[in-house]
Write an enzyme that holds these catalytic residues in place. Sequence first.
Site: not given
Ligand SMILES: NC(=O)c1ccc[n+]([C@@H]2O[C@H](COP(=O)([O-])OP(=O)(O)OC[C@H]3O[C@@H](n4cnc5c(N)ncnc54)[C@H](O)[C@@H]3O)[C@@H](O)[C@H]2O)c1
Length: 335
Positions: A124-126, A149, A153
């Site tokens: 993430t950009d964060e 968080y 990351k």
């Molecule tokens: N949503 C955003 O805007 C964004 C932006 C940049 C990066 N990201 C990164 O992208 C990835 C996905 O983000 P998202 O928004 O889809 O998240 P989300 O919270 O919707 O989904 C996370 C998924 O991971 C699963 N999970 C959590 N803990 C787990 C574990 N211990 N073992 C197996 N599965 C597990 C959850 O059940 C869920 O299905 C993350 O790594 C996040 O840091 C998200």
Amino acid sequence: MKVLVTGGAGFIGSNFIRLILQKYPEYHIVNLDKLTYAGNLDNLSDIEDNPHYQFVKGDITDSDLVDRILEEGADAIIHFAAESHVDRSLYDPGIFVKTNVLGTQVLLESALKYKIGSFIQVSTDEVYGSLSHEGSSTESSPLLPNSPYSASKASADLLVRSYHVTFGLPAIITRCTNNYGPYQFPEKLISLFITNALTNLSLPIYGDGLYVRDWIYVEDHCRALDKILHRGKAGEIYNIGGGNEKTNLEITRLILSKLNKPESLVKHVKDRPAHDRRYSLDCSKIGAELGWKPETAFEEGIARTVEWYASHQSWWQKVKSGEYLEYYEKHYLYR
Ligand SMILES: NC(=O)c1ccc[n+]([C@@H]2O[C@H](COP(=O)([O-])OP(=O)(O)OC[C@H]3O[C@@H](n4cnc5c(N)ncnc54)[C@H](O)[C@@H]3O)[C@@H](O)[C@H]2O)c1
């Protein structure tokens, strides 16, 4: 190609699996997901019977399970699984360290053991921390995370880097801005505000509402990951962004206007501690090296997203009940 996707029952992971199976019907996807509050198999109900898709319920911190999956062979791992919500990391940082840091290390270790050809860490950009009103972070900007968080990351990113440098694991790190679109758990700004507005609940804005984020339509992020999976270079970091920097207030007003709802639904609430003022990414590298750019204009993406939540009320009403309500009652983000 056989790909292990972690966290594929979440928001971005489920959109990614759908894109890959549509574009490459001959590929095999194994989706390892613990199904936390954010994981939802309804997100993938349209492909659950696809013979090229396999779901495994389990935790990425379970090294025996990860080994058993990789023993069967995989060409790549795309690692989405994470605790992903900043607000929750303020109330329970421990689970963020366990899943995001230790879980990533378990996957890296197993990837090394089974000689996986590509490990993609979806970050993430964060991790770059807060910026003032100008300038953008490049892939070589310092990591200055401010929340548990983003710190978890950033820690995972550093472990990924170390496995590449020390052990030669072919790993890539991607850092994306805020995603929005279908199947996002209604705790993040856009999905929460659309679903609240649809039911005439208030839209809780932190502080003055002038926090700036860059927004990307989730399918554009997934298309960037597709490019990186096929053409990304091991050891590299790629920033991914939508080129849509907006304040939270601008987004809120746009959502209200699309839904024909009054501004009186907006409610300013006490600010989040250490709230990062602005994130902004320089995404010229992925454009120049892999020829990727976002395809969805913000107005168009928001219109599609509002339409999706309006026409999938049963999806989010099921999610927005029980524990969800208890959580939001307790931390009063919901009002
Ligand atoms: N949503 C955003 O805007 C964004 C932006 C940049 C990066 N990201 C990164 O992208 C990835 C996905 O983000 P998202 O928004 O889809 O998240 P989300 O919270 O919707 O989904 C996370 C998924 O991971 C699963 N999970 C959590 N803990 C787990 C574990 N211990 N073992 C197996 N599965 C597990 C959850 O059940 C869920 O299905 C993350 O790594 C996040 O840091 C998200």
